[in-house]
Design a protein around this motif. Sequence first.
Motif, mmCIF file in Angstrom:
data_model
loop_
_atom_site.group_PDB
_atom_site.id
_atom_site.type_symbol
_atom_site.label_atom_id
_atom_site.label_comp_id
_atom_site.label_asym_id
_atom_site.label_seq_id
_atom_site.Cartn_x
_atom_site.Cartn_y
_atom_site.Cartn_z
ATOM 1 N N LYS A 34 41.896 30.680 28.368
ATOM 2 C CA LYS A 34 41.050 31.758 28.893
ATOM 3 C C LYS A 34 40.760 31.562 30.378
ATOM 4 N N GLU A 35 40.600 30.317 30.801
ATOM 5 C CA GLU A 35 40.397 30.039 32.228
ATOM 6 C C GLU A 35 41.612 30.516 33.020
ATOM 7 N N GLY A 36 42.810 30.279 32.480
ATOM 8 C CA GLY A 36 44.033 30.743 33.140
ATOM 9 C C GLY A 36 44.089 32.254 33.214
ATOM 10 N N GLU A 37 43.751 32.923 32.108
ATOM 11 C CA GLU A 37 43.727 34.388 32.088
ATOM 12 C C GLU A 37 42.717 34.920 33.098
ATOM 13 N N LYS A 38 41.560 34.306 33.131
ATOM 14 C CA LYS A 38 40.511 34.730 34.057
ATOM 15 C C LYS A 38 40.981 34.575 35.499
ATOM 16 N N LYS A 39 41.607 33.456 35.790
ATOM 17 C CA LYS A 39 42.078 33.193 37.141
ATOM 18 C C LYS A 39 43.155 34.200 37.556
ATOM 19 N N ARG A 40 44.090 34.497 36.641
ATOM 20 C CA ARG A 40 45.137 35.476 36.942
ATOM 21 C C ARG A 40 44.535 36.853 37.207
ATOM 22 N N ALA A 41 43.585 37.259 36.368
ATOM 23 C CA ALA A 41 42.938 38.561 36.546
ATOM 24 C C ALA A 41 42.199 38.607 37.876
ATOM 25 N N TYR A 42 41.497 37.537 38.210
ATOM 26 C CA TYR A 42 40.750 37.483 39.470
ATOM 27 C C TYR A 42 41.697 37.572 40.664
ATOM 28 N N LEU A 43 42.761 36.767 40.644
ATOM 29 C CA LEU A 43 43.698 36.759 41.763
ATOM 30 C C LEU A 43 44.414 38.104 41.908
ATOM 31 N N THR A 44 44.772 38.716 40.784
ATOM 32 C CA THR A 44 45.404 40.037 40.823
ATOM 33 C C THR A 44 44.446 41.055 41.426
ATOM 34 N N LEU A 45 43.194 41.005 41.000
ATOM 35 C CA LEU A 45 42.183 41.913 41.553
ATOM 36 C C LEU A 45 42.033 41.729 43.059
ATOM 37 N N GLU A 46 42.006 40.499 43.496
ATOM 38 C CA GLU A 46 41.861 40.221 44.924
ATOM 39 C C GLU A 46 43.012 40.840 45.714
ATOM 40 N N GLU A 47 44.213 40.763 45.192
ATOM 41 C CA GLU A 47 45.364 41.351 45.875
ATOM 42 C C GLU A 47 45.320 42.872 45.829
ATOM 43 N N LEU A 48 44.923 43.427 44.693
ATOM 44 C CA LEU A 48 44.883 44.885 44.552
ATOM 45 C C LEU A 48 43.825 45.520 45.453
ATOM 46 N N ARG A 49 42.764 44.824 45.684
ATOM 47 C CA ARG A 49 41.678 45.379 46.493
ATOM 48 C C ARG A 49 42.075 45.604 47.951
ATOM 49 N N HIS A 50 43.152 44.955 48.389
ATOM 50 C CA HIS A 50 43.618 45.113 49.764
ATOM 51 C C HIS A 50 44.515 46.344 49.924
ATOM 52 N N LEU A 51 44.879 46.974 48.813
ATOM 53 C CA LEU A 51 45.763 48.139 48.861
ATOM 54 C C LEU A 51 44.949 49.422 48.906
ATOM 55 N N SER A 52 45.533 50.451 49.461
ATOM 56 C CA SER A 52 44.830 51.732 49.523
ATOM 57 C C SER A 52 44.850 52.406 48.147
ATOM 58 N N ASP A 53 43.939 53.326 47.942
ATOM 59 C CA ASP A 53 43.789 53.988 46.648
ATOM 60 C C ASP A 53 44.993 54.850 46.269
ATOM 61 N N LYS A 69 40.864 48.763 37.172
ATOM 62 C CA LYS A 69 39.958 48.803 36.008
ATOM 63 C C LYS A 69 40.449 47.882 34.896
ATOM 64 N N GLU A 70 41.769 47.885 34.663
ATOM 65 C CA GLU A 70 42.336 47.001 33.628
ATOM 66 C C GLU A 70 42.084 45.541 33.972
ATOM 67 N N GLN A 71 42.292 45.185 35.232
ATOM 68 C CA GLN A 71 42.085 43.801 35.650
ATOM 69 C C GLN A 71 40.611 43.419 35.579
ATOM 70 N N GLU A 72 39.745 44.334 35.952
ATOM 71 C CA GLU A 72 38.309 44.053 35.854
ATOM 72 C C GLU A 72 37.905 43.835 34.402
ATOM 73 N N GLN A 73 38.481 44.626 33.496
ATOM 74 C CA GLN A 73 38.181 44.461 32.076
ATOM 75 C C GLN A 73 38.708 43.121 31.560
ATOM 76 N N LYS A 74 39.907 42.744 31.996
ATOM 77 C CA LYS A 74 40.457 41.440 31.600
ATOM 78 C C LYS A 74 39.550 40.314 32.075
ATOM 79 N N LEU A 75 39.066 40.442 33.287
ATOM 80 C CA LEU A 75 38.174 39.428 33.844
ATOM 81 C C LEU A 75 36.893 39.333 33.019
#
Length: 123
Positions: A34-53, A69-75
Amino acid sequence: MADEAHRTAFIELQGQMIETTGKLKQVQSQMRNKEGEKKRAYLTLEELRHLSDDTNTYKSIEPISVVVKEQEQKLKDSEAALSSLQTSKEYLEKQMRDVENNLRELLQQDPGLARQIMSMSVT
C-alpha cells in the motif's frame, strides 16, 4: 498432571505465537504494498498537476481532470487502507506481547518445563 497441563499450555501458546507472527508478517507485507501504491499515486499526481487542463493523457485519452480524480482517489484509498492495516498491526503486536508474557509466566511457574523444552531442541 500439572506437568502435562503446562506442556499443553505451552504448545497452545507456541501455536498462537506462530499464528500471530504469520499474520503480522502478512500485514507488514500489505502495508509495504500500500505504501508503494500511495507513493505511485502521489508521484503521478505531482506530475499531472504541472499539465494544463486541456491536456489529454495516455489513459484512454481522457481529460486530465478525470485522471487527476482517479489518482486522488487512489491516494485516499491507499491512506485509508494503511490506517486500517496499522490498526491491525498494532493489535497483532499487542497480541504477540501477551503471548510472550504468557509463555514467560508459564516457564517461570514450571522451570522443569523450560529444561524439557531446551533438551528437546538440543536433540
